[in-house]
Design a protein around this motif. Structure first.
Motif, PDB file in Angstrom:
ATOM      1  N   ARG A  57       0.824  -1.206   0.000  1.00 21.16           N
ATOM      2  CA  ARG A  57       0.000   0.000   0.000  1.00 21.16           C
ATOM      3  C   ARG A  57       0.856   1.253   0.000  1.00 21.16           C
ATOM      4  NH1 ARG A  57      -1.917   3.081   4.201  1.00 21.16           N
ATOM      5  NH2 ARG A  57      -1.024   1.588   5.667  1.00 21.16           N
ATOM      6  N   ASN A  58       1.986   1.210   0.709  1.00 22.20           N
ATOM      7  CA  ASN A  58       2.831   2.388   0.899  1.00 22.20           C
ATOM      8  C   ASN A  58       4.032   2.335  -0.050  1.00 22.20           C
ATOM      9  OD1 ASN A  58       4.469   4.449   1.803  1.00 22.20           O
ATOM     10  ND2 ASN A  58       4.276   3.936   3.972  1.00 22.20           N
ATOM     11  N   ASP A 106       6.620   3.963  -0.030  1.00 26.15           N
ATOM     12  CA  ASP A 106       7.885   4.129   0.703  1.00 26.15           C
ATOM     13  C   ASP A 106       8.501   2.784   1.077  1.00 26.15           C
ATOM     14  OD1 ASP A 106       7.578   6.869   0.547  1.00 26.15           O
ATOM     15  OD2 ASP A 106       6.753   7.082   2.564  1.00 26.15           O
ATOM     16  N   HIS A 107       7.730   1.718   1.005  1.00 33.92           N
ATOM     17  CA  HIS A 107       8.232   0.382   1.362  1.00 33.92           C
ATOM     18  C   HIS A 107       8.885  -0.339   0.178  1.00 33.92           C
ATOM     19  CE1 HIS A 107       5.084   0.229   4.852  1.00 33.92           C
ATOM     20  NE2 HIS A 107       6.161   0.914   5.173  1.00 33.92           N
ATOM     21  N   ASP A 116      -3.354  -0.728  -3.180  1.00 24.39           N
ATOM     22  CA  ASP A 116      -4.075  -0.646  -1.907  1.00 24.39           C
ATOM     23  C   ASP A 116      -5.263  -1.602  -1.962  1.00 24.39           C
ATOM     24  OD1 ASP A 116      -5.484  -0.034   0.375  1.00 24.39           O
ATOM     25  OD2 ASP A 116      -5.503   2.129   0.050  1.00 24.39           O
TER      26      ASP A 116
END
Length: 220
Positions: free
Chosen positions: A32-33, A35-36, A51
């Motif tokens: 979902r993120n 940044d990961h 998501d």
């Protein structure tokens, strides 16, 4: 083998991604993120931003198309309320199954939870009870489908180093299990088509993982 893992940044998922990538499999993780993404790349997996609480069946089907298997390892996680147990632990698992059917991906491994086979005991924390109910509903939905599914219900998860030895059976005494060994067991199940149709509980034990998987498939 190409494997798509929902919840690709989870602790079990990252371990599984490393194992699969290390032996040369193609692995993608739904996250979902964004940044990961770097953590997935470091594990050898392709990050796919999706998501599962907002995506359509068509979108997820596009992400899993061409996969040999999907693994549901997503979870609302600690600190989330009862509502997100429903939208992630149940609804996202159902969405992944819908997408797998749409894309023609038959193999589906579900990371469930020990305790999902019965109503939560009286006095159980409200949020944890919602989690167990969500897991039970997701498992029940999957079991009704014409997919080659396997449901793995680990006990209490720890970050202890894996031993490579477990207890694996349709029913075992409650206990803990290292996340390392959960990931290794998932990989062994992926490699064992005869495990399709089994619901298995997993805790730490004395049997090497490959032998444990062979035993449960031979006993069916």
């Amino acid at each position: 083998m190409r494997v798509v893992i929902a919840g690709g940044h989870g602790q079990v998922a990252l371990r599984l991604e490393r194992l699969l990538a290390a032996r040369g499999d193609e692995v993608a993780g739904l996250i979902r993120n964004p940044d990961h993404a770097g953590d997935l790349r470091a594990a050898g997996a392709e990050p796919v931003v999706c998501d599962l609480e907002a995506a359509s069946v068509e979108e997820v089907a596009g992400h899993v198309s061409g996969a040999d298997a999907v693994v549901f390892a997503a979870g609302a996680g600690p600190g989330s309320g009862a509502a997100r147990k429903e939208t992630v632990d149940r609804a996202a698992a159902v969405l992944l199954a819908d997408a797998a059917e749409r894309a023609g991906v038959r193999r589906y491994l579900m990371v469930s939870s020990m305790g999902a086979d019965a109503p939560p005991p009286e006095g159980t924390d409200e949020v944890f009870a919602a989690y167990l109910r969500a897991k039970a509903a997701a498992d029940a939905d999957l079991r009704r489908r014409d997919l080659d599914w396997t449901i793995l219900r680990p006990g209490w998860l720890t970050n202890d180093p894996g031993t490579g030895r477990v207890r694996l059976a349709p029913k075992v005494e409650p206990g803990a299990v290292p996340r390392d060994d959960v990931a290794a067991t998932l990989m062994a199940l992926l490699d064992t088509p005869a495990s399709a149709g089994l619901v298995l509980e997993l805790v730490a034990g004395d049997t090497p993982i490959a032998e444990a998987v062979a035993a449960v498939t031979a006993a069916r």
